[in-house]
Design an enzyme around this catalytic site. Structure first.
Site, PDB file in Angstrom:
ATOM      1  N   HIS A  19       0.843  -1.204   0.000  1.00 32.32           N
ATOM      2  CA  HIS A  19       0.000   0.000   0.000  1.00 32.32           C
ATOM      3  C   HIS A  19       0.878   1.254   0.000  1.00 32.32           C
ATOM      4  O   HIS A  19       0.637   2.191  -0.757  1.00 32.32           O
ATOM      5  CB  HIS A  19      -0.864   0.059   1.265  1.00 32.32           C
ATOM      6  CG  HIS A  19      -1.916  -1.005   1.378  1.00 32.32           C
ATOM      7  ND1 HIS A  19      -2.033  -1.819   2.473  1.00 32.32           N
ATOM      8  CD2 HIS A  19      -2.923  -1.376   0.546  1.00 32.32           C
ATOM      9  CE1 HIS A  19      -3.064  -2.634   2.318  1.00 32.32           C
ATOM     10  NE2 HIS A  19      -3.617  -2.405   1.157  1.00 32.32           N
ATOM     11  N   LYS A  43     -17.035  -6.548   6.918  1.00 39.73           N
ATOM     12  CA  LYS A  43     -15.758  -7.181   7.273  1.00 39.73           C
ATOM     13  C   LYS A  43     -15.508  -6.984   8.765  1.00 39.73           C
ATOM     14  O   LYS A  43     -15.854  -5.948   9.317  1.00 39.73           O
ATOM     15  CB  LYS A  43     -14.606  -6.516   6.508  1.00 39.73           C
ATOM     16  CG  LYS A  43     -14.556  -6.893   5.031  1.00 39.73           C
ATOM     17  CD  LYS A  43     -13.238  -6.437   4.423  1.00 39.73           C
ATOM     18  CE  LYS A  43     -13.205  -6.700   2.924  1.00 39.73           C
ATOM     19  NZ  LYS A  43     -11.968  -6.205   2.303  1.00 39.73           N
ATOM     20  N   ARG A  92      -2.150  -6.061  -8.234  1.00 38.44           N
ATOM     21  CA  ARG A  92      -1.083  -7.031  -7.993  1.00 38.44           C
ATOM     22  C   ARG A  92      -1.102  -8.058  -9.108  1.00 38.44           C
ATOM     23  O   ARG A  92      -0.841  -7.748 -10.243  1.00 38.44           O
ATOM     24  CB  ARG A  92      -1.278  -7.682  -6.622  1.00 38.44           C
ATOM     25  CG  ARG A  92      -0.941  -6.777  -5.479  1.00 38.44           C
ATOM     26  CD  ARG A  92      -1.499  -7.244  -4.181  1.00 38.44           C
ATOM     27  NE  ARG A  92      -2.955  -7.155  -4.187  1.00 38.44           N
ATOM     28  CZ  ARG A  92      -3.721  -7.364  -3.140  1.00 38.44           C
ATOM     29  NH1 ARG A  92      -3.191  -7.708  -2.009  1.00 38.44           N
ATOM     30  NH2 ARG A  92      -5.027  -7.241  -3.218  1.00 38.44           N
ATOM     31  N   SER A 130      -2.808  -7.661   3.105  1.00 42.48           N
ATOM     32  CA  SER A 130      -3.031  -7.471   4.545  1.00 42.48           C
ATOM     33  C   SER A 130      -3.398  -8.804   5.183  1.00 42.48           C
ATOM     34  O   SER A 130      -2.960  -9.107   6.298  1.00 42.48           O
ATOM     35  CB  SER A 130      -4.164  -6.469   4.787  1.00 42.48           C
ATOM     36  OG  SER A 130      -3.827  -5.219   4.277  1.00 42.48           O
TER      37      SER A 130
HETATM   38  P1  ADP Z   1      -9.932  -3.564  -0.203  1.00 44.17           P
HETATM   39  O1  ADP Z   1     -10.681  -4.127   0.951  1.00 44.17           O
HETATM   40  O2  ADP Z   1     -10.586  -2.387  -0.866  1.00 44.17           O
HETATM   41  O3  ADP Z   1      -9.404  -4.583  -1.200  1.00 44.17           O
HETATM   42  P2  ADP Z   1      -7.224  -3.284   0.682  1.00 44.17           P
HETATM   43  O4  ADP Z   1      -6.760  -2.528   1.861  1.00 44.17           O
HETATM   44  O5  ADP Z   1      -7.037  -4.751   0.713  1.00 44.17           O
HETATM   45  O6  ADP Z   1      -8.715  -2.886   0.506  1.00 44.17           O
HETATM   46  O7  ADP Z   1      -6.569  -2.711  -0.627  1.00 44.17           O
HETATM   47  C1  ADP Z   1      -6.712  -1.379  -1.035  1.00 44.17           C
HETATM   48  C2  ADP Z   1      -6.076  -1.206  -2.397  1.00 44.17           C
HETATM   49  O8  ADP Z   1      -4.680  -1.477  -2.320  1.00 44.17           O
HETATM   50  C3  ADP Z   1      -6.609  -2.123  -3.485  1.00 44.17           C
HETATM   51  O9  ADP Z   1      -6.615  -1.407  -4.704  1.00 44.17           O
HETATM   52  C4  ADP Z   1      -5.598  -3.239  -3.526  1.00 44.17           C
HETATM   53  O10 ADP Z   1      -5.557  -3.852  -4.798  1.00 44.17           O
HETATM   54  C5  ADP Z   1      -4.328  -2.465  -3.268  1.00 44.17           C
HETATM   55  N1  ADP Z   1      -3.256  -3.297  -2.717  1.00 44.17           N
HETATM   56  C6  ADP Z   1      -3.327  -4.159  -1.690  1.00 44.17           C
HETATM   57  N2  ADP Z   1      -2.129  -4.768  -1.474  1.00 44.17           N
HETATM   58  C7  ADP Z   1      -1.288  -4.269  -2.417  1.00 44.17           C
HETATM   59  C8  ADP Z   1       0.072  -4.512  -2.767  1.00 44.17           C
HETATM   60  N3  ADP Z   1       0.795  -5.422  -2.124  1.00 44.17           N
HETATM   61  N4  ADP Z   1       0.602  -3.831  -3.792  1.00 44.17           N
HETATM   62  C9  ADP Z   1      -0.162  -2.931  -4.456  1.00 44.17           C
HETATM   63  N5  ADP Z   1      -1.445  -2.680  -4.208  1.00 44.17           N
HETATM   64  C10 ADP Z   1      -2.008  -3.327  -3.201  1.00 44.17           C
END
Ligand code: ADP
Length: 162
Positions: A19, A43, A92, A130
């Site tokens: 992130h 969630k 990703r 995450s």
């Molecule tokens: P959500 O519940 O909306 O998927 P996340 O916190 O999991 O929320 O992810 C928010 C954003 O960050 C999404 O666009 C996700 O694809 C991106 N994201 C999550 N992990 C990574 C990573 N390792 N590299 C790049 N983008 C990521």
């Protein structure tokens, strides 16, 4: 000239270096970047909304044009309220693609003026999520390289491994 304002929405439970990589790059491209932490009732997050926001604030302390907020309603409404015309999402592996395409298409239907920008993750983080961080940390695994230091400490405290 008008400020270029973007919103990066997500659950961030917790924020990872994946992130952060997207945030640092987006913050160079946009004048103001709002990180919108979703208060998603469906969630059950490990970290509370306040904790997630606090961790992001500390991890992005070095980026003055990044602002951390929460939101519970529709993303298009939040973006309008902030005068943002761009949404940032990270991509990703191919597995993200279909889900992201669906959300982007829906947001375009709801507000054709709001543009979704996809940023490819840096290859080191393409398999980082995450949920995998939470799982590894819950078994006492080392995630130091994968999350900001403040998150590493918070995970250790959560799982009483300090
Ligand atoms: P959500 O519940 O909306 O998927 P996340 O916190 O999991 O929320 O992810 C928010 C954003 O960050 C999404 O666009 C996700 O694809 C991106 N994201 C999550 N992990 C990574 C990573 N390792 N590299 C790049 N983008 C990521």
């Amino acid at each position: 000239m008008k400020d270029k304002i973007a919103v990066y929405p997500g659950t961030f439970d917790p924020i990872t270096n994946g992130h952060l990589n997207i945030i640092e790059r987006a913050a160079k491209t946009f004048d103001i970047l709002y990180i919108s932490v979703l208060n998603n009732s469906s969630k059950k997050p490990l970290f509370s909304l306040t904790e997630r926001m606090e961790l992001i604030k500390e991890a992005t302390d070095h980026l003055p044009n990044v602002l951390v907020e929460s939101s519970a309603g529709l993303l298009v409404d939040y973006a309008k309220e902030k005068s943002a015309h761009a949404v940032i999402r990270g991509l990703r592996a191919v597995s993200d693609f279909e889900y992201e395409l669906q959300i982007a298409a829906m947001n375009r239907t709801l507000d054709p003026e709001l543009e979704t920008f996809f940023m490819m993750t840096s290859p080191n983080y393409s398999f980082l999520s995450s949920s995998i961080v939470r799982e590894v940390a819950s078994y006492g695994g080392n995630v130091t390289e994968l999350v900001p230091a403040v998150v590493d400490r918070a995970l250790k405290a959560k799982y009483h491994k300090e």
